[in-house]
Design a protein around this motif. Structure first.
Motif, PDB file in Angstrom:
ATOM      1  N   THR A 112       5.510   3.336   2.239  1.00  0.00           N
ATOM      2  CA  THR A 112       4.568   2.601   1.426  1.00  0.00           C
ATOM      3  C   THR A 112       5.335   1.089   2.382  1.00  0.00           C
ATOM      4  O   THR A 112       5.943   1.842   3.033  1.00  0.00           O
ATOM      5  N   THR A 162       1.213  -1.453  -0.133  1.00  0.00           N
ATOM      6  CA  THR A 162       0.304  -0.798   0.107  1.00  0.00           C
ATOM      7  C   THR A 162       0.956   1.807  -0.238  1.00  0.00           C
ATOM      8  O   THR A 162       2.075   1.365   0.187  1.00  0.00           O
ATOM      9  N   ARG A 200      -3.299  -7.175   4.940  1.00  0.00           N
ATOM     10  CA  ARG A 200      -4.003  -5.831   4.827  1.00  0.00           C
ATOM     11  C   ARG A 200      -4.580  -5.786   5.890  1.00  0.00           C
ATOM     12  O   ARG A 200      -4.010  -4.606   6.272  1.00  0.00           O
ATOM     13  N   ASN A 238      -5.008   5.851   3.388  1.00  0.00           N
ATOM     14  CA  ASN A 238      -4.099   3.881   3.451  1.00  0.00           C
ATOM     15  C   ASN A 238      -4.645   4.118   1.701  1.00  0.00           C
ATOM     16  O   ASN A 238      -5.593   3.524   1.300  1.00  0.00           O
ATOM     17  N   ILE A 271      -1.176  -4.098   7.675  1.00  0.00           N
ATOM     18  CA  ILE A 271      -1.022  -3.336   7.540  1.00  0.00           C
ATOM     19  C   ILE A 271      -1.981  -2.480   8.182  1.00  0.00           C
ATOM     20  O   ILE A 271      -0.898  -1.038   8.983  1.00  0.00           O
ATOM     21  N   GLU A 272      -2.868  -2.228   8.423  1.00  0.00           N
ATOM     22  CA  GLU A 272      -4.610  -1.852   9.269  1.00  0.00           C
ATOM     23  C   GLU A 272      -4.109  -1.826  10.409  1.00  0.00           C
ATOM     24  O   GLU A 272      -4.084  -0.874  10.859  1.00  0.00           O
ATOM     25  N   PRO A 311      -4.198   1.550  -0.672  1.00  0.00           N
ATOM     26  CA  PRO A 311      -3.604   0.046  -0.713  1.00  0.00           C
ATOM     27  C   PRO A 311      -3.400  -0.231  -2.873  1.00  0.00           C
ATOM     28  O   PRO A 311      -3.972  -0.494  -3.301  1.00  0.00           O
ATOM     29  N   LEU A 345      -0.997   0.696  11.461  1.00  0.00           N
ATOM     30  CA  LEU A 345      -1.437   2.119  11.491  1.00  0.00           C
ATOM     31  C   LEU A 345      -2.075   2.542  11.938  1.00  0.00           C
ATOM     32  O   LEU A 345      -1.737   3.621  12.869  1.00  0.00           O
ATOM     33  N   CYS A 380       0.815   4.765   1.714  1.00  0.00           N
ATOM     34  CA  CYS A 380       0.126   5.891   2.702  1.00  0.00           C
ATOM     35  C   CYS A 380       0.624   7.083   2.503  1.00  0.00           C
ATOM     36  O   CYS A 380       1.719   7.575   2.552  1.00  0.00           O
TER      37      CYS A 380
END
Length: 151
Positions: free
Chosen positions: A109, A70, A115, A136, A118-119, A138, A122, A72
């Motif tokens: 990045t 992703t 996912r 974000n 990543i969430e 993706p 974050l 960001c």
């Protein structure tokens, strides 16, 4: 922080692409540049300590390895930039992090196994820094470019 000289620049230019796949890659680079292996390692260690180099490592196509990626962006007030950068760069999946002249001034990045991972990262960054405006984006299609910087 020490000033970079021409030898530092030669080393930085050399390590950006086609890094030697060798048991002693810094010896290969040293031989190519007419230096000693110890000199290359010493200079790279200093450049890393000075924040010129963040990491030396391979770049892989994430989806071919079962990972997701992703892009960001975040709105980070100037006084919070150092803490935000530190929080972001602590995550091994962050491959790039840069400042832009825009409302969304911090971009990075992120590559991870899912996912959800990543969430979660974050959310941790947001909780640690107080920055809640993180966008974000993706990847749905990956474009690879060869980015070489002539230093």
């Amino acid at each position: 922080m020490t000033e970079m000289d021409q030898t530092d620049r030669l080393i930085l230019n050399r390590i950006q692409s086609d890094f030697p796949l060798s048991p002693r890659p810094f010896d290969v680079i040293a031989t190519e540049l007419g230096l000693t292996e110890q000199e290359v390692i010493r200079r790279l260690t200093r450049l890393k300590a000075d924040g010129i180099i963040r990491r030396i490592g391979g770049n892989f196509v994430p989806d071919k390895l079962g990972y997701v990626s992703t892009l960001c962006s975040a709105h980070v007030p100037e006084e919070k930039i150092p803490a935000f950068v530190q929080a972001v760069n602590r995550h091994p999946g962050v491959t790039h992090n840069y400042l832009r002249d825009h409302h969304l001034n911090m971009w990075f990045t992120f590559i991870a196994a899912s996912r959800e991972e990543i969430e979660k990262a974050l959310q941790e960054i947001s909780e640690e820094t107080g920055i809640t405006d993180i966008l974000n984006l993706p990847a749905t299609r990956v474009f690879k470019i060869r980015a070489l910087f002539d230093v």
